[in-house]
Design an enzyme around this catalytic site. Structure first.
Site, PDB file in Angstrom:
ATOM      1  N   ASP A 152      63.011  43.386 111.656  1.00 16.06           N
ATOM      2  CA  ASP A 152      61.957  43.049 110.707  1.00 16.06           C
ATOM      3  C   ASP A 152      61.262  44.339 110.242  1.00 16.06           C
ATOM      4  OD1 ASP A 152      60.161  41.541 109.236  1.00 16.06           O
ATOM      5  OD2 ASP A 152      58.968  40.912 110.960  1.00 16.06           O
ATOM      6  N   GLU A 164      61.588  47.718 105.471  1.00 15.23           N
ATOM      7  CA  GLU A 164      61.662  48.123 104.061  1.00 15.23           C
ATOM      8  C   GLU A 164      61.547  49.644 103.856  1.00 15.23           C
ATOM      9  OE1 GLU A 164      61.109  44.138 104.672  1.00 15.23           O
ATOM     10  OE2 GLU A 164      59.620  45.648 105.220  1.00 15.23           O
ATOM     11  N   ASP A 179      57.958  36.148 104.357  1.00 14.00           N
ATOM     12  CA  ASP A 179      56.697  35.431 104.539  1.00 14.00           C
ATOM     13  C   ASP A 179      56.417  34.516 103.351  1.00 14.00           C
ATOM     14  OD1 ASP A 179      56.576  36.977 106.768  1.00 14.00           O
ATOM     15  OD2 ASP A 179      54.929  38.237 106.100  1.00 14.00           O
TER      16      ASP A 179
END
Length: 946
Positions: A470, A473, A593
């Site tokens: 996770d 980015e 999300d």
């Protein structure tokens, strides 16, 4: 000022919490003034993102020659200007038909090496090396020239230079970069930090792709919506915004005279870009790199994805259990809570295969650690032994940020091996959940080895079954150049963990931090280094974060896949938030999300379908929404959709109420119904997984994949197909007990009640009953669907008897149906035939001349025979006549009176039928006992027309 306003806004996810925090954080401004300031920033960003006036006069072709199966040319700028920086004066053009259906057009600086997506990360052919001297191979290049393969034609004009790509079969222009005064775009521009190129498009072309973003208008690209590609930790609730992944590829579907034909276009670049789609044109504006175009001829949508994934890497094979249902939550505070969740799913008789931990299991949010109090290792190991015995699995999260802590072994070994991204010679400092962190540089071979060793060490500590990567980015709670503050704790341990507490200053001194052209980053034109790694930081061999930013998650997926593969020789399972071109070769994806709203439920379908086109077929959204609390009705409807996502997981936020599917009895009932069907369909889904691995075929597909000639389905974003023939038509609106669904031409059968059918010659919309616990799923004609009996865990469901559902066009004769089934030892790394641990079966059926015949052709049946799998029943839908049968033959011999085989028939009900519509019957045959691993033939005569 806008950056500061945006920082306040980004700290929140919901409007209510945004209002609360904004009021607290803007003591110098009244709340109304704050909202006005935010609005002005948004309007300013939107106005400044409109295309500028046409730049320059383009380039002229000054030389061209044939080389190594391609053509090599050189381009010279016609008229220099300094808008967004000086032009690169001389370019190299390389064009090659790499296959019969794939064309590459590569344009770069002719005199200096430029950044490209690393060839070791995405293996592909290298273009010719740059020449030291440029000669005029042709002093007077011809005005137009063609260069063709069986599928595509490349043509060019010399002055100003432009090129076009055409389909050879009919001459249709697919891509055309020429411009004239009437066009809204100018000629090609190539500067160090600004590249621009455009193509004309017919107004009726339907485009799909260019992600990752949340598209409010459905799966089709919508003219004048912004499409910015730059991997960013921005919640998926933000519409038309660059999100977690970057996929600069689109599919173009056109219908000419009733015939649909598709092609694909990839611009292989990891640099940030804006793509302006105007309906009749598409313009790329990129802040670095090269033009590296790949054109895929199709002509079917499925062929486009096949050709695309042949190039970028076939989707990773997934273990069987990963197709089961997954449960996760950020906020399972201790092991006993996790144990209760597993037990409650069992009590509620809701299927569950995988239990997950967000970072609750960690010691101080640090990767590869266990909280000794809340997740004591002996108790965790005992729990894992218990669930592993029954076939359940356990997955945990890992973030890339490694906590800066001198007593933390992972960090110590990282420093010792020099594995972190650097800024001015030191590891770049950021903040994520543990507080101050450094980011591993996955472009460094030493980092890949170190990362693999840390995964090995952790697996010895906790035998996890997969990893969830996770925040890659990469996400950073701070911006700029930061230091650990002296004299205060950071983070404090109270309040939201995402508020920056490091001492930071903005970095604007380099052109990498403040490029001349501002992409529409985060939908607000924020600096490209905002809440991520500073873009002037550097990787291995001096590679700038500016260039490599959007491949960070991709490079981490590759390193993680390599590590897991080396552990026990098992098939890896990796879930990654950030993705790039080729990520599907290594990982699955969830859409990040989202919110527990009806709008987000609807958006999830388009995002899922896009990722199938991107070559990442194992995809799904957080069922019931990540935050805030979903309503009971919404959660009912969401599991009815989510049960048919390729990746099916319920996940919720730390601050949200509990939303496991058993929390409401009504939701539990819907879950038992929808997931019950999913678990019966697991052999079908696993076969689709195999097809995806072989050909890239998406597991979940838009309707136009199977009906490319049927224009009505080109923008259907509220229904989807699993494979080529199983259609899901869910309720996506509050308070509805019916759903209006499009049924393409042919016969469709309700898999929950196979006596119900819908048939039409030309296709039609049908209003279907859909009370709270009902989801409409229909199977198309000419299909043979393998199913099993279901169960609460995939391991047990997998050993139940098989059944086959055969569908014919209602009442037709002289027709056939086909199906397939792939079985293997699902934790072996390779998913293939020929290793002794797999079986593949083709199923066939025909009806005609009063006879129904069904048979199988088995490849490598030994594995299936060793498992004892049998086909117990066959159900045939859409037969004409009365259904009365005689002379049932099995493998050439009639069945005798003492046979335990049962034969029954019932009339089918056709919804929205017309009086003259032909009736049909359903025939069921039970007690067959056919070994899956052996060929069988069965036939019978009955009163069928023809």
């Amino acid at each position: 000022m806008c950056v500061y306003i945006y920082q306040i806004f980004q700290r929140t996810h919901s409007l209510s919490s945004f209002s609360k925090q904004a009021k607290q954080m803007t003591s110098s401004l009244c709340f109304a003034s704050f909202l006005l300031a935010l609005l002005l920033c948004i309007l300013s960003a939107n106005s400044s993102s409109t295309p500028p006036t046409k730049i320059g006069k383009g380039y002229r072709l000054i030389s061209i020659e044939e080389v190594d199966g391609g053509i090599l040319g050189h381009l010279q700028v016609k008229e220099k200007n300094n808008i967004y920086g000086p032009d690169i004066p001389l370019l190299q053009l390389y064009v090659k038909h790499e296959t019969e259906d794939r064309l590459r057009v590569h344009i770069t600086d002719a005199q200096k090496q430029r950044w490209e997506v690393p060839y070791n990360l995405l293996p592909r052919e290298q273009p010719p090396k740059l020449k030291q001297t440029i000669g005029r191979t042709r002093k007077n290049p011809i005005a137009v020239s063609d260069y063709s393969s069986n599928g595509l034609i490349f043509s060019y004009s010399a002055d100003p230079f432009s090129f076009a790509v055409k389909r050879k079969s009919n001459g249709e222009t697919l891509f055309n970069t020429s411009s004239d005064e009437s066009d809204p775009f100018g000629p090609m521009v190539f500067k160090d930090q600004y590249l621009e190129i455009s193509t004309k498009l017919p107004k009726d072309a339907s485009l799909y792709g260019l992600g990752e973003n949340t598209q409010p208008h459905g799966i089709k690209l919508y003219p004048n919506d912004p499409y910015t590609l730059y991997t960013t930790d921005v919640s998926a609730i933000n519409l038309n915004t660059d999100l977690y992944g970057s996929h600069p590829v689109y599919m173009d579907l056109r219908n000419v005279n009733g015939e649909g034909a598709a092609h694909g276009v990839l611009l292989l670049s990891s640099n940030g870009m804006d793509v302006f789609y105007k309906g009749t044109s598409l313009t790329y504006k990129i802040i670095g790199g090269v033009f590296d175009f790949y054109f895929f001829a199709g002509p079917s949508p499925l062929a486009v994805v096949d050709q695309y994934t042949a190039f970028i890497g076939r989707p990773a094979p997934m273990p069987y259990w990963s197709l089961g249902f997954h449960q996760c939550r950020w906020g399972y505070h201790n092991l006993s809570v996790v144990e209760d969740v597993v037990e409650n799913y069992k009590k509620a008789k809701i299927p569950l295969d995988v239990i997950w931990n967000d970072d609750d299991h960690m010691d101080g949010h640090k990767d590869f650690t266990l909280n000794p109090t809340n997740y004591p290792r002996p108790k965790l190991l005992a729990f894992l032994e218990k669930i592993h015995k029954i076939g359940m699995k356990y997955i945990v999260i890992i973030d890339p940020g490694i906590g800066v802590n001198s007593s933390y072994g992972v960090y110590q070994r990282g420093i010792a091996n020099d594995v972190f991204i650097k800024y001015e010679g030191e590891p770049y400092l950021a903040q994520v959940w543990p507080g101050a962190v450094n980011f591993p540089d996955f472009l460094n071979p030493k980092t890949v080895s170190w990362w693999g060793d840390e995964i090995r060490r952790f697996h010895e500590l906790v035998p996890v079954d997969g990893l969830w990567i996770d925040m890659n980015e990469a996400s950073n709670f701070c911006s700029g150049l930061c230091k650990i503050p002296k004299g205060k704790q950071c983070p404090t341990g109270t309040g939201p963990g995402w508020v920056c507490c490091l001492d930071c200053k903005n970095i604007t001194k380099t052109r990498w931090d403040d490029p001349p052209y501002k992409i529409n980053a985060s939908g607000l034109q924020v600096p490209i280094g905002f809440k991520t790694i500073a873009t002037s930081a550097y990787h291995y061999n001096g590679v700038l974060e500016y260039d490599a930013h959007s491949i960070y998650g991709f490079s981490q997926s590759i390193a993680t896949h390599k590590a897991l593969l080396g552990l026990e020789g098992k098939r890896p399972f990796i879930l990654s938030r950030s993705t790039f071109v080729g990520s599907g070769h290594y990982a699955a994806h969830w859409t990040g999300d989202n919110k527990g709203t009806w709008e987000d439920l609807k958006y999830s379908i388009s995002t899922m379908l896009n990722f199938g086109i991107f070559g990442v077929p194992m995809v799904g959204s957080d069922i019931c929404g990540f935050y805030p609390a979903p309503t009971e009705e919404l959660c009912n409807r969401w599991i009815e959709v989510g049960a048919f996502y390729p990746f099916s997981r319920d996940h919720a936020n730390y601050y949200s109420p509990r939303q496991e599917l058993y929390q409401w009895e009504s939701v539990a009932e819907s879950a038992r119904n929808a997931l019950g069907m999913r678990y019966k369909l697991l052999p079908f889904l696993y076969t689709l997984n195999y097809e995806a691995h072989l050909s890239g075929a998406p597991i979940a597909r838009p309707l136009f994949f199977s009906f490319p000639n049927y224009v009505e389905c080109y923008n259907v974003s509220t229904q989807f197909l699993l494979g080529s023939s199983l259609m899901v038509s869910p309720v996506l609106e509050q308070g509805k007990s019916q759903v209006k669904a499009l049924f393409p031409p042919g016969s469709w059968y309700n898999v929950f009640d196979m006596t119900q059918a819908i048939s039409s010659k030309d296709g039609k919309f049908v209003t279907l009953d859909a009370p709270l616990h009902v989801v409409n799923v229909h199977l198309y004609q000419n299909t043979i669907l393998p199913m099993q009996q279901g169960g609460l865990i995939s391991k047990e469901a997998r050993m139940t008897p098989f059944s086959l559902v055969v569908t014919f066009p209602a009442g037709a004769s002289g027709v056939q149906a086909k199906g397939k089934l792939y079985l293997d030892e699902d934790e072996l790394p390779e998913m293939k035939l020929g290793n002794g641990y797999s079986t593949y079966v083709d199923f066939f059926a025909t009806t005609g001349n009063g006879t129904v015949k069904i048979w199988s052709e088995v490849q490598e049946g030994k594995f299936a025979l060793s498992k004892g799998w049998i086909i117990d029943s066959v159900t045939v839908l859409g037969l004409g006549g009365s259904g009365k049968a005689s002379t049932l033959e099995i493998n050439g011999s009639p069945t005798n009176a003492n046979s335990k085989i049962e034969f029954n028939a019932s009339e089918q009900k056709h919804l929205n039928s017309v009086e003259d519509e032909q009736k049909s019957v359903m025939v069921g045959i039970k007690g067959l006992g056919f070994p899956v691993g052996k060929n069988f033939v069965m036939s019978w005569k009955m009163g069928i027309s023809g």
